[in-house]
Design a protein around this motif. Structure first.
Motif, mmCIF file in Angstrom:
data_model
loop_
_atom_site.group_PDB
_atom_site.id
_atom_site.type_symbol
_atom_site.label_atom_id
_atom_site.label_comp_id
_atom_site.label_asym_id
_atom_site.label_seq_id
_atom_site.Cartn_x
_atom_site.Cartn_y
_atom_site.Cartn_z
ATOM 1 N N GLN A 11 55.222 28.276 16.022
ATOM 2 C CA GLN A 11 53.972 27.573 15.721
ATOM 3 C C GLN A 11 53.010 28.485 14.955
ATOM 4 O O GLN A 11 51.880 28.100 14.687
ATOM 5 C CB GLN A 11 53.318 27.091 17.019
ATOM 6 N N LEU A 64 52.145 31.819 15.885
ATOM 7 C CA LEU A 64 51.492 32.887 16.624
ATOM 8 C C LEU A 64 52.091 34.247 16.268
ATOM 9 O O LEU A 64 53.302 34.399 16.175
ATOM 10 C CB LEU A 64 51.627 32.681 18.142
ATOM 11 N N GLU A 122 46.618 28.617 22.931
ATOM 12 C CA GLU A 122 46.794 27.262 22.386
ATOM 13 C C GLU A 122 45.562 26.819 21.593
ATOM 14 O O GLU A 122 45.696 26.117 20.595
ATOM 15 C CB GLU A 122 47.155 26.294 23.510
ATOM 16 N N ARG A 178 57.791 32.008 22.744
ATOM 17 C CA ARG A 178 57.406 30.613 23.003
ATOM 18 C C ARG A 178 56.619 30.000 21.840
ATOM 19 O O ARG A 178 56.784 28.821 21.524
ATOM 20 C CB ARG A 178 56.580 30.549 24.288
ATOM 21 N N TYR A 179 55.748 30.810 21.216
ATOM 22 C CA TYR A 179 54.817 30.256 20.228
ATOM 23 C C TYR A 179 55.014 30.744 18.789
ATOM 24 O O TYR A 179 54.291 30.302 17.895
ATOM 25 C CB TYR A 179 53.368 30.547 20.650
ATOM 26 N N LYS A 180 55.953 31.628 18.538
ATOM 27 C CA LYS A 180 56.073 32.182 17.182
ATOM 28 C C LYS A 180 56.417 31.111 16.148
ATOM 29 O O LYS A 180 55.965 31.192 15.009
ATOM 30 C CB LYS A 180 57.073 33.337 17.135
ATOM 31 N N LEU A 184 46.010 28.473 18.276
ATOM 32 C CA LEU A 184 47.040 27.772 17.514
ATOM 33 C C LEU A 184 46.488 26.486 16.895
ATOM 34 O O LEU A 184 46.864 26.107 15.789
ATOM 35 C CB LEU A 184 48.235 27.442 18.405
#
Length: 183
Positions: A80, A82, A176, A76-78, A179
């Motif tokens: 961005q 993470l 988040e 989901r966040y890689k 991030l």
């Protein structure tokens, strides 16, 4: 060319090298062996300036299904930035002594694509450097699947017990926040 002109670039190099080392947070000093591979993970090179989730894992723990949630979080966040780092440990007597078996559980059974290390000590005086610094900044893992959320500066901004699932709102909020942190 006179010798003094050669000394200037050499002196500049000596001054620049310590400055580069100063940019790496203490948390990310050193390297760890990658799970079931011949390579090592240079922590500073790989993770400096990136938000990071560090979790101590164990293949035969009742919390092992959290690998699926951690993988979903990573996916989901890689994009961005993470990173997730799984560190297997037998400190709670629930990890295999065989790296190949640990790799099978992580990569085959749970489809993990985030980085995993070879089993490490995560508690006490013999803990690996990464976990000593995590403990200094927050606390030692109380059990397997203890999760740390680290901001882009290498500071622990939150830690979560094994009972906190990777999809829990509190955990997602901390990720988040990491991030959103400035490098």
């Amino acid at each position: 060319m006179p010798m003094r002109w050669l000394a200037v670039p050499a002196l500049l190099l000596l001054v620049a090298v310590p400055a580069l080392g100063a940019e790496c947070p203490a948390l990310l000093s050193g390297s760890l062996p990658k799970l079931h591979a011949k390579e090592s993970i240079e922590l500073c090179q790989r993770y400096a300036g990136k938000p990071l989730v560090v979790v101590n894992t164990a293949s035969f723990c009742g919390f092992a299904p959290q690998f699926k949630g951690l993988e979903a979080l990573y996916q989901r966040y890689k994009d961005q930035g993470l990173e997730v780092l799984g560190v297997p440990s037998n400190d709670f007597k629930q990890e295999s002594g065989d790296g190949a078996e640990t790799a099978k559980v992580c990569y085959v059974n749970y489809g993990v694509t985030f980085t995993m290390t070879e089993p490490q000590k995560v508690r006490g005086a013999s803990a690996t450097h990464l976990f000593k610094v995590l403990a200094e900044q927050s606390s030692s893992p109380k059990w397997n699947f203890y999760k740390y959320v680290v901001d882009r500066q290498g500071n622990v901004i939150a830690n979560f017990s094994s009972l906190t699932k990777p999809e829990s709102p509190e955990f997602i909020a901390a990720v988040e926040q990491a991030l959103a942190s400035k490098p």
